[in-house]
Write an enzyme that holds these catalytic residues in place. Sequence first.
Site, PDB file in Angstrom:
ATOM      1  CB  SER A   3      -0.893   0.012   1.245  1.00 15.12           C
ATOM      2  OG  SER A   3      -1.471   1.283   1.458  1.00 15.12           O
ATOM      3  CE  LYS A  35      -4.859  -3.150   2.960  1.00 11.55           C
ATOM      4  NZ  LYS A  35      -5.334  -2.019   2.148  1.00 11.55           N
ATOM      5  CG  ASN A  65      -3.659  -4.406  -0.512  1.00 15.55           C
ATOM      6  OD1 ASN A  65      -4.442  -4.425   0.430  1.00 15.55           O
ATOM      7  ND2 ASN A  65      -2.958  -3.334  -0.829  1.00 15.55           N
ATOM      8  NE  ARG A  70     -12.686  -5.181 -47.146  1.00 20.94           N
ATOM      9  CZ  ARG A  70     -11.586  -4.844 -47.804  1.00 20.94           C
ATOM     10  NH1 ARG A  70     -10.900  -3.780 -47.475  1.00 20.94           N
ATOM     11  NH2 ARG A  70     -11.153  -5.596 -48.797  1.00 20.94           N
TER      12      ARG A  70
END
Length: 494
Positions: free
Chosen positions: A298, A304, A306, A338
């Site tokens: 973090s 943290k 994560n 096309r």
Amino acid sequence: MTDAASPARGAVRADGDVGLLSPVSASPLVGVLAGDRAVLAAILAVESGWAAVLEKADLAPAGAAAVVASAAEAGRYDPVDIARRAQGGGNPVIPLLGDLRKQVAVLDTGNVGAGKAVHTSLTSQDVLDTALMLLARNTVEALLADLKGATTALATLAEQHADTLCVGRSLTQHSLPFTFGLRAAQWFQGVAAAGRNLETVEFRVQFGGAAGTLAAGSVLTSGSSATPFSLADALASQLGLSAAPAPWHTNRLAITSLGHALAAVLDSFGKIAADVLFLSRPEVGELAEPRAAGRGVSSAMPQKQNPVLSVLVRSAALQAPNLAAQLHLAAANFNDERPDGAWHTEWPALRQLLGLALGAAGHLRELAEGLQVFPEAMRRNLDLAGPLLLAEGVGAAVAPLLEDKDGRNGKQQLQAVVDRTLQAPPAEQAATYRKLLREAVPASVLPDVRLEELLDPASYLGEAAEISRRILATYPAFAANSPSDTDANGASRG
């Protein structure tokens, strides 16, 4: 006026899009197989392959193919400049073709007339569609390698944790006893089924000429033993693609089927990522992602960790449906021979899908191979619901044994026990349920030993083990460590 934070209009960095805002696909492998230079190389490979086909059919001068192959080295060309000039004709083949012809002229020192082998009887859609099929084939090969690495790891988890109890959840609530082995097997099934489907996708060569009639090809092969169809088949063989029975320039199933298969792969990845994200929450704590230096950090909170692998995989899964839908939207709007814009919208959508799927497959493989499993936490969470989690099993076994009482049958009596239990504080519900159940069902009807059996989570797993076995046996090519000598019904393959 511009400043350092606001590049001048028209300025383009030589490295182009490096995935700064799409970290899931910001990997060297994705860049090599699905980046701008890979597109450039694929277009050049088609042109070079076509020159080889023409020379072999005696429709181009001897030695022309070697000159074109040398000129078709991708490093000779600047993708940024070609992208800018592509605005003039609406696709990158046109400016690249001009540059290729110049290179061929320079390299044709023996004056063999190699220029006659460049793009003869082709149109830009032939080249770009075939190039995208070539790009996709190469990308999918790498994608399947990582996908099978992930499924092998998931199969191993399913086998190792066949008896690891956990709680099943439905609509966010605890539902029934479950096993982590079955959860891993179901993850495996989703990925393996999507992978098997992706393996069936055909990467077909495109040929048709300016309007899909092969008129120029017919003129080219007039008086020759070759036909436009035999040349197209030879090009498919040269490039390692599938032959096509007819031009598919306005029938886009080749594109939409690939897009659908890629989206399905990412759907299966997304299911796993969503589960891991929930199960790795600190208050749940049943799983954890593998750790690596610098991952999960973090910018503000040093503590943290994560679950970034799952976050990246889920981000890819959430983008895939709209990209696949874009391919279908384009296919539904292929007007005339096309289309005026629909074709052009396919290119970035398909390439982004390829990049997301390939990038996510690498992350999922790392996640599956290094996933940390915590059986103690699984048991702790299973026990939170207490014996109430077995109410369905208790009802199925006991309700038929109870006589009607106060106008209520056995099922209604047991439901009343559950209803009264749920009125108690959560911490008291386990004891309350046992007490009320014992009062409602006398020991003469349900002995204590049998009651304890019914309240054991391991006694109410249904066919969890057999479901896992059947899943793994259904996809032996995706489960290297699981049985491959029996089919899903248990019958011998030998």
